[in-house]
Design a protein around this motif. Structure first.
Motif, PDB file in Angstrom:
ATOM      1  N   VAL A 197       9.456 -31.913 -15.324  1.00  0.00           N
ATOM      2  CA  VAL A 197       9.192 -32.927 -16.054  1.00  0.00           C
ATOM      3  C   VAL A 197       8.649 -33.753 -15.620  1.00  0.00           C
ATOM      4  O   VAL A 197       7.753 -34.665 -16.567  1.00  0.00           O
ATOM      5  CB  VAL A 197      10.620 -32.652 -17.504  1.00  0.00           C
ATOM      6  N   PHE A 198       9.437 -34.360 -14.536  1.00  0.00           N
ATOM      7  CA  PHE A 198       8.479 -35.588 -14.361  1.00  0.00           C
ATOM      8  C   PHE A 198       7.841 -35.307 -14.115  1.00  0.00           C
ATOM      9  O   PHE A 198       6.181 -36.701 -14.236  1.00  0.00           O
ATOM     10  CB  PHE A 198       9.837 -36.571 -13.487  1.00  0.00           C
ATOM     11  N   GLN A 233       4.084 -37.340 -15.155  1.00  0.00           N
ATOM     12  CA  GLN A 233       3.076 -38.581 -14.248  1.00  0.00           C
ATOM     13  C   GLN A 233       1.869 -37.848 -13.985  1.00  0.00           C
ATOM     14  O   GLN A 233       1.033 -38.639 -13.940  1.00  0.00           O
ATOM     15  CB  GLN A 233       3.369 -38.598 -13.209  1.00  0.00           C
ATOM     16  N   ASN A 234       1.367 -36.572 -14.146  1.00  0.00           N
ATOM     17  CA  ASN A 234       0.416 -35.863 -14.277  1.00  0.00           C
ATOM     18  C   ASN A 234      -0.388 -36.022 -15.329  1.00  0.00           C
ATOM     19  O   ASN A 234      -2.131 -35.396 -15.810  1.00  0.00           O
ATOM     20  CB  ASN A 234       0.172 -35.086 -12.972  1.00  0.00           C
ATOM     21  N   GLY A 235       0.463 -35.969 -16.651  1.00  0.00           N
ATOM     22  CA  GLY A 235      -0.072 -35.975 -17.976  1.00  0.00           C
ATOM     23  C   GLY A 235      -0.711 -34.383 -18.317  1.00  0.00           C
ATOM     24  O   GLY A 235      -1.645 -34.056 -19.438  1.00  0.00           O
ATOM     25  N   LEU A 236      -0.085 -33.174 -17.759  1.00  0.00           N
ATOM     26  CA  LEU A 236      -0.243 -31.787 -17.851  1.00  0.00           C
ATOM     27  C   LEU A 236       0.385 -31.527 -19.072  1.00  0.00           C
ATOM     28  O   LEU A 236       1.514 -31.884 -19.676  1.00  0.00           O
ATOM     29  CB  LEU A 236      -0.069 -30.650 -16.826  1.00  0.00           C
ATOM     30  N   ASN A 237      -0.117 -30.122 -20.000  1.00  0.00           N
ATOM     31  CA  ASN A 237       0.303 -29.592 -20.664  1.00  0.00           C
ATOM     32  C   ASN A 237       0.952 -27.931 -19.811  1.00  0.00           C
ATOM     33  O   ASN A 237       1.939 -27.702 -20.425  1.00  0.00           O
ATOM     34  CB  ASN A 237       0.279 -29.304 -21.904  1.00  0.00           C
ATOM     35  N   HIS A 238      -0.048 -27.586 -19.144  1.00  0.00           N
ATOM     36  CA  HIS A 238       1.141 -26.172 -18.407  1.00  0.00           C
ATOM     37  C   HIS A 238       0.144 -26.476 -16.577  1.00  0.00           C
ATOM     38  O   HIS A 238      -0.602 -27.651 -16.390  1.00  0.00           O
ATOM     39  CB  HIS A 238      -0.621 -25.590 -18.795  1.00  0.00           C
ATOM     40  N   CYS A 239       0.983 -26.071 -16.196  1.00  0.00           N
ATOM     41  CA  CYS A 239       0.793 -26.133 -14.598  1.00  0.00           C
ATOM     42  C   CYS A 239       1.591 -24.478 -13.749  1.00  0.00           C
ATOM     43  O   CYS A 239       2.143 -23.961 -14.354  1.00  0.00           O
ATOM     44  CB  CYS A 239       2.360 -26.923 -14.037  1.00  0.00           C
ATOM     45  N   LEU A 240       0.336 -24.325 -12.872  1.00  0.00           N
ATOM     46  CA  LEU A 240       0.231 -22.353 -12.079  1.00  0.00           C
ATOM     47  C   LEU A 240       1.582 -22.988 -10.966  1.00  0.00           C
ATOM     48  O   LEU A 240       1.710 -24.238 -10.815  1.00  0.00           O
ATOM     49  CB  LEU A 240      -0.867 -22.096 -11.600  1.00  0.00           C
ATOM     50  N   SER A 293       4.703 -26.493 -21.354  1.00  0.00           N
ATOM     51  CA  SER A 293       5.387 -27.510 -21.536  1.00  0.00           C
ATOM     52  C   SER A 293       5.968 -27.005 -23.270  1.00  0.00           C
ATOM     53  O   SER A 293       7.133 -27.455 -23.624  1.00  0.00           O
ATOM     54  CB  SER A 293       4.163 -28.674 -22.348  1.00  0.00           C
ATOM     55  N   SER A 294       5.662 -26.162 -23.651  1.00  0.00           N
ATOM     56  CA  SER A 294       5.989 -25.781 -25.318  1.00  0.00           C
ATOM     57  C   SER A 294       7.182 -24.178 -24.919  1.00  0.00           C
ATOM     58  O   SER A 294       8.277 -24.938 -25.246  1.00  0.00           O
ATOM     59  CB  SER A 294       4.992 -24.577 -25.798  1.00  0.00           C
ATOM     60  N   SER A 317       3.534 -32.462 -24.927  1.00  0.00           N
ATOM     61  CA  SER A 317       3.168 -32.546 -23.698  1.00  0.00           C
ATOM     62  C   SER A 317       4.351 -32.539 -22.928  1.00  0.00           C
ATOM     63  O   SER A 317       4.889 -32.715 -23.535  1.00  0.00           O
ATOM     64  CB  SER A 317       1.666 -33.577 -23.629  1.00  0.00           C
ATOM     65  N   PHE A 318       4.146 -32.746 -21.119  1.00  0.00           N
ATOM     66  CA  PHE A 318       5.237 -33.246 -20.769  1.00  0.00           C
ATOM     67  C   PHE A 318       5.412 -34.509 -20.672  1.00  0.00           C
ATOM     68  O   PHE A 318       6.635 -34.712 -21.324  1.00  0.00           O
ATOM     69  CB  PHE A 318       4.902 -33.030 -19.194  1.00  0.00           C
ATOM     70  N   SER A 319       4.321 -35.062 -21.334  1.00  0.00           N
ATOM     71  CA  SER A 319       4.745 -36.464 -21.815  1.00  0.00           C
ATOM     72  C   SER A 319       5.876 -36.903 -22.825  1.00  0.00           C
ATOM     73  O   SER A 319       6.651 -37.710 -23.186  1.00  0.00           O
ATOM     74  CB  SER A 319       3.360 -37.620 -22.255  1.00  0.00           C
TER      75      SER A 319
END
Length: 189
Positions: A131-132, A136-143, A158-159, A176-178
């Motif tokens: 989450v941190f 920090q990178n403002g992403l909603n998804h990450c592979l 994030s969902s 979002s992760f934010s």
């Protein structure tokens, strides 16, 4: 052969789901919050699909991100409802491409522009670390990539994290992760 009995459905209180048996917290292993493609079929769409068709399909199926593949099923990028938003479509139309000619591959985030987590590092991390990092990178998804085998292993959303942490999911706001980071730390979301 065993003779199975059928019973009348009496009072039912709820439907069981995995969340009833495993509580996910910020200190849980990070591998508990990602969609592992070894256990879940990845959602894929061809890059030659019309962008408006892709958006309609994603909205109907309640999907916010898909893997984009070539006609040969080679991974070429990702597309989310964010890239397919009206604002992004209008921006592409302003560059000269007619709306009915815009393809997913015109709107996607190409693989060269993506940053990913390494699966082996994720195995040694906690949910709070993920989450941190993503906040920090403002992403909603990450592979998530298994760099040892050169394979895309899964995705973090994030969902999904908000749901697994039992955080309120606001339908009119992006999860979002934010936003998750702010909710976890008691800030107004």
């Amino acid at each position: 052969m065993k003779n199975l009995h059928l019973f009348d459905l009496e009072k039912v209180d709820n439907i069981v789901s995995p969340e009833h048996f495993e509580e996910i917290t910020l200190s849980s292993p990070a591998t508990k919050i990602f969609t592992d493609f070894k256990h879940n079929v990845p959602l894929k769409i061809e890059g030659t699909t019309l962008a408006v068709d892709a958006l309609n399909l994603m909205i109907k199926s309640h999907v916010k991100m898909q893997m984009v593949v070539s006609a040969d099923d080679e991974f070429i990028g990702v597309i989310s409802t964010k890239e397919l938003s009206e604002r992004h479509i209008v921006s592409e139309v302003a560059k000269g491409t007619p709306r009915n000619m815009l393809l997913v591959e015109d709107m996607m985030l190409p693989r060269e522009s993506l940053t990913v987590f390494d699966y082996q590092e994720l195995e040694k991390s906690k949910v709070s670390d993920v989450v941190f990092a993503l906040e920090q990178n403002g992403l909603n998804h990450c592979l998530v990539v298994d760099r040892a085998t050169h394979q895309i292993r899964g995705v973090i959303s994030s969902s999904d994290i908000a749901r697994k942490l039992h955080l309120p999911i606001l339908l009119n706001k992006s999860n979002s992760f934010s936003r998750i980071f702010n909710v976890i730390h008691g800030k107004v979301a």
